[in-house]
Design an enzyme around this catalytic site. Structure first.
Site, PDB file in Angstrom:
ATOM      1  N   GLN A 139      -8.227 -34.728 -19.854  1.00 43.16           N
ATOM      2  CA  GLN A 139      -7.778 -34.932 -21.238  1.00 43.16           C
ATOM      3  C   GLN A 139      -6.742 -33.905 -21.659  1.00 43.16           C
ATOM      4  OE1 GLN A 139     -10.668 -35.783 -24.185  1.00 43.16           O
ATOM      5  NE2 GLN A 139     -11.951 -36.977 -22.836  1.00 43.16           N
ATOM      6  N   GLU A 195     -14.072 -28.307 -17.680  1.00 41.73           N
ATOM      7  CA  GLU A 195     -12.964 -28.741 -18.543  1.00 41.73           C
ATOM      8  C   GLU A 195     -12.504 -27.509 -19.328  1.00 41.73           C
ATOM      9  OE1 GLU A 195     -14.603 -32.271 -20.951  1.00 41.73           O
ATOM     10  OE2 GLU A 195     -16.273 -31.547 -19.744  1.00 41.73           O
ATOM     11  N   ARG A 254     -13.458 -36.084 -32.974  1.00 42.53           N
ATOM     12  CA  ARG A 254     -12.441 -35.744 -31.985  1.00 42.53           C
ATOM     13  C   ARG A 254     -11.125 -36.349 -32.497  1.00 42.53           C
ATOM     14  NH1 ARG A 254     -13.967 -37.225 -25.943  1.00 42.53           N
ATOM     15  NH2 ARG A 254     -14.189 -39.320 -26.772  1.00 42.53           N
ATOM     16  N   LYS A 265      -6.529 -39.283 -17.152  1.00 38.91           N
ATOM     17  CA  LYS A 265      -6.165 -40.071 -18.327  1.00 38.91           C
ATOM     18  C   LYS A 265      -4.695 -39.909 -18.742  1.00 38.91           C
ATOM     19  CE  LYS A 265     -10.743 -39.401 -20.325  1.00 38.91           C
ATOM     20  NZ  LYS A 265     -11.250 -40.666 -20.821  1.00 38.91           N
ATOM     21  N   TRP A 308     -18.566 -33.352 -19.153  1.00 36.55           N
ATOM     22  CA  TRP A 308     -18.389 -34.785 -18.837  1.00 36.55           C
ATOM     23  C   TRP A 308     -17.329 -34.883 -17.747  1.00 36.55           C
ATOM     24  CZ3 TRP A 308     -20.509 -39.338 -21.128  1.00 36.55           C
ATOM     25  CH2 TRP A 308     -19.994 -40.536 -20.592  1.00 36.55           C
ATOM     26  N   ASP A 360     -10.879 -29.518 -14.482  1.00 34.68           N
ATOM     27  CA  ASP A 360     -10.730 -30.950 -14.774  1.00 34.68           C
ATOM     28  C   ASP A 360      -9.897 -31.085 -16.049  1.00 34.68           C
ATOM     29  OD1 ASP A 360     -11.020 -33.566 -15.620  1.00 34.68           O
ATOM     30  OD2 ASP A 360     -13.212 -33.605 -15.489  1.00 34.68           O
TER      31      ASP A 360
END
Ligand SMILES: Cc1ncc(COP(=O)(O)O)c(C=O)c1O
Length: 433
Positions: free
Chosen positions: A249, A213, A408, A275, A140, A246
């Site tokens: 998060q 990620e 999560r 974020k 994502w 990336d």
């Protein structure tokens, strides 16, 4: 004079149905009217926010230092012509570079995660001269054209073709991979080699970058096996591709280290942050080397947006780094161990929990109907989420089709031990039925 807020108390749902576009999954059932620390509130009800907002509010909600920075900045230096720079922007770039290994030195300050990936992909294309982009089959990276083309976890059907040259690599999912050696151990190297055999077979010789990620979050909290990122970097180097990591998060202490890639002794060619950098406010960054920055500039790199280098959010980013430096960052590893130990303990008592995984304060549990067959327990996942909600814990099932059995769990980095324990005990009760 400000417009009075809509009086939702009379019929919140009807107003939502009449005027709000549904943009993914279902809405939280209550109108939230306040958020503070680790909690969100609706009237006199409250929920522990174990998703840190949208995985962004790492300092909890309305952290007093962030509130002060926003109040001061909005009255002095808000937004500028995109070609104007200001002290907060250059301070943030300098400070971010100081937290990163060489050669990551140059920062482009943007607004959202998708935008930062879009810019990183454009840089990689301009630098390498290629256009092909490799990413994980459960990735994502965001909702803008380039980022969405590199996103495979959901949302591909129904929108027509994406840019040519996007290629998927098998997600290294230790719990569910088909690549198991004769010893029964997960063989990620063979899976990676196989993935690149397919990439090479499909490539037109124009590979530009691989974007990943370090822990696939929306893909189901899938942690890259130790050693995988280094092996992936070698695959990229062999093909003249850039490695983009990336850390939307995982960046800024979420995993217990300042950056998740540090564990693997690998430095990406381009790092994207978003974020966590704004702790709830919209700011993102692309960080790369002087060399890549120079070559791209010489070739006319263009990424001119309305909010590039905006001073207000840059000041917020600096405050986020201040608060993390003042001890919040260093405390994450111990809090993460507490959360993980609690989840591991729940797994000893609840057969439903098939797997516990993650790093630091970014953990996931996967519910299965049977530990041998590993059949995902989607419906039970929905019931457990509902019971958590009723008991004051917001801890979401990854809200994507087919992901209803994976939770999560990512409390703010400022969550206290008591709050972590409260969350675990609500989850325990919810799992007990
Ligand atoms: C790893 C990752 N990258 C990028 C994005 C996109 O960020 P944004 O929604 O701010 O565009 C997300 C959002 O969930 C994400 O999890």
């Amino acid at each position: 004079m400000s417009t009075p807020p809509t009086d939702f108390s009379t019929d919140f749902s009807a107003a939502v149905a009449a005027h709000v576009v549904r943009y993914g999954g279902s809405f939280f059932p209550e109108p939230i009217d306040r958020a503070q620390g680790s909690y969100v509130f609706a009237g006199d009800r409250r929920w522990l926010d174990f998703t840190s907002g949208q995985m962004s509010a790492i300092l909890g909600h309305c952290h007093p230092d962030i509130v002060t920075t926003v109040r001061e900045s909005i009255g002095r230096l808000d937004h500028l012509f995109s070609g104007m720079l200001s002290a907060p922007v250059v301070d943030l770039a300098t400070r971010l570079a100081a937290t990163l290994p060489e050669p990551l030195s140059h920062v482009l300050q943007l607004t959202t995660g998708a935008e930062s990936n879009e810019a990183a992909l454009r840089m990689a294309k301009l630098y390498t001269g290629g256009h092909e982009i490799v990413s994980f089959s459960k990735s994502w990276h965001g909702m803008t054209a380039g980022a969405v083309a590199a996103t495979y976890s959901s949302g591909r059907a129904g929108y027509g073709p994406v840019a040519p040259g996007n290629l998927a690599l098998p997600t290294p999912d230790a719990y569910r991979s088909r690549f198991v050696g004769a010893d029964g151990e997960y063989d990620w190297q063979t899976e990676l080699d196989f993935g690149f055999e397919l990439i090479d077979a499909q490539s037109t010789g124009a590979l530009a970058a691989c974007i990943v990620e370090p822990i696939l979050s929306s893909g189901g909290i899938i942690d890259l096996p130790p050693g995988y990122l280094a092996a992936l970097k070698r695959k990229c180097e062999e093909r003249g591709m850039l490695l983009i990591v990336d850390e939307a998060q995982t960046g800024l202490w979420r995993t217990g280290a300042a950056y998740a890639f540090e564990r693997d002794g690998v430095v990406p060619d381009i790092l994207t942050l978003s974020k966590t950098l704004g702790a709830g406010l919209p700011i993102a960054a692309v960080v790369t080397s002087a060399e890549i920055e120079t070559v791209c500039h010489e070739r006319g790199f263009l990424f001119f947006t309305t909010h590039v280098s905006d001073p207000l959010v840059a000041a917020v980013g600096c405050t986020v780094l201040d608060v993390l430096d003042a001890g919040v960052g260093a405390a994450v590893a111990a809090k993460g161990q507490r959360l993980r130990a609690g989840l591991d303990e729940l797994a000893t008592r609840h057969e439903l929990i098939g797997d516990v995984r993650g790093r630091g304060l970014m953990q996931g549990i996967e519910l299965v109907t049977d530990r041998d067959s590993k059949e995902p327990a989607h419906e039970i996942g929905t019931e457990v989420t509902m019971r958590c909600y009723e008991n004051g814990l917001h801890m979401n099932v990854v809200q994507l089709p087919g992901m209803g059995s994976i939770f999560r769990i990512a409390p703010p980095l400022t969550a206290t031990d008591d709050e972590i324990d409260d969350g675990l005990s609500i989850l325990d009760r919810a799992l007990s039925g």
